[in-house]
Design an enzyme around this catalytic site. Structure first.
Site, PDB file in Angstrom:
ATOM      1  CE  LYS A  81       0.356  -3.905   4.335  1.00 50.67           C
ATOM      2  NZ  LYS A  81       0.145  -5.230   3.712  1.00 50.67           N
ATOM      3  CB  SER A 102      -0.931   0.007   1.220  1.00 49.94           C
ATOM      4  OG  SER A 102      -0.175  -0.064   2.426  1.00 49.94           O
TER       5      SER A 102
END
Length: 298
Positions: free
Chosen positions: A200, A183
């Site tokens: 992430k 994201s």
């Protein structure tokens, strides 16, 4: 330890292939004296070339909203792909149809995912830690709800360790390509609520250093709307967050994942992905050009 549902291994070679197209049957034969080769198209507006050998792809997080779309799209393109899915629970497997090509395993347990990865050409990673809302929130009183992660399912364990385990398993199994969906919003100072992105990014860097050809897609805010009707926009380093182009349909993210498996221009690329509002611009059909807009590596 995770429970693993075994599925039959898929053959990676065949002497005969039959495909029906435009009401006619095309048969392809391979031998030591002659061969037929096909180049896949990475433009959804083109007719897909028939291939003697399909690409075996496993989608992890196939029980999630975006992962399920990728899994379904792959199954619809049987001429090109042999699809597999990986989910965390038997309940998730049943929710997406209970097919024999769906494995049940725990990505935090490296050994449990190994059978699912064997014989796979490409891996699409859509696993992520999912926060839950704390009970007692009253929206009528204003304010924002508080969220928490269940024990054993926080971002470090899922988005870092879990994804690292998948990358390691893929490398050991000889997987040729990995597409990872993350994201936007992970650059610069981030709040505690956005700490998921820290882990992430750690996994993304690990993938970039793995030597496996990769595409990392950092998606904007995901929407449950129809795909294929908007102009897609790519960027780098959260530059799109400085504009009003910040959202994207899950179905469009799923399509870009699949197109990344077919385009050489997508390999070794990290891209932010969003879309213009519906009715603004032309729906994206040429994915080769889309990927080519990002010229730098990780």
């Amino acid at each position: 330890m995770g429970v693993v549902t075994h599925v039959p291994l898929f053959s990676s070679s065949s002497s005969t292939f039959s495909h029906t197209h435009d009401k006619s049957t095309i048969k392809l034969f391979s031998s030591s004296s002659s061969s037929v080769s096909f180049q896949r198209s990475c433009s959804s507006s083109s007719v897909v070339a028939v291939k003697a050998l399909a690409t075996t792809v496993i989608v992890t997080g196939a029980g999630g909203r975006t992962g399920h779309i990728v899994y379904k799209k792959l199954k619809e393109r049987r001429d090109e792909f042999v699809s597999r899915g990986l989910v965390r629970t038997e309940e998730s497997k049943e929710e997406i149809g209970g097919s024999d090509d769906v494995f049940v395993a725990d990505i935090r347990d490296a050994e449990s995912i190994l059978p699912a990865i064997q014989g796979v050409d490409a891996l699409v990673i859509l696993t992520t830690a999912a926060p839950k809302m704390k009970p007692g929130f009253d929206p009528t009183k204003g304010g924002r709800p508080d969220f928490f992660f269940e024990d054993g399912a926080n971002p470090e364990q899922v988005d870092w360790i879990g994804q690292k385990n998948q990358i390691d398993a893929a490398k050991a199994a000889g997987v040729k390509q990995i597409v990872l969906v993350g994201s936007m919003g992970g650059n610069g100072n981030i709040s505690l609520e956005q700490s998921t992105r820290i882990w992430k990014r750690k996994a993304e860097q690990y993938l970039a250093d793995s030597g496996i050809p990769f595409t990392i897609i950092r998606a904007g805010a995901l929407q449950d709307t129809n795909g294929g009707v908007r102009e897609l926009v790519v960027g780098k380093d959260d530059e799109l967050l400085q504009t009003n182009i910040r959202t994207i349909a899950r179905a469009d993210v799923a399509e870009v994942c699949i197109q990344a498996l077919q385009c050489e221009e997508a390999k070794f690329k990290v891209l932010d992905l969003a879309s213009k509002p519906e009715g603004t611009g032309e729906p994206t059909k040429d994915f080769k050009t889309l990927f080519s807009q990002i010229s730098t590596r990780f």
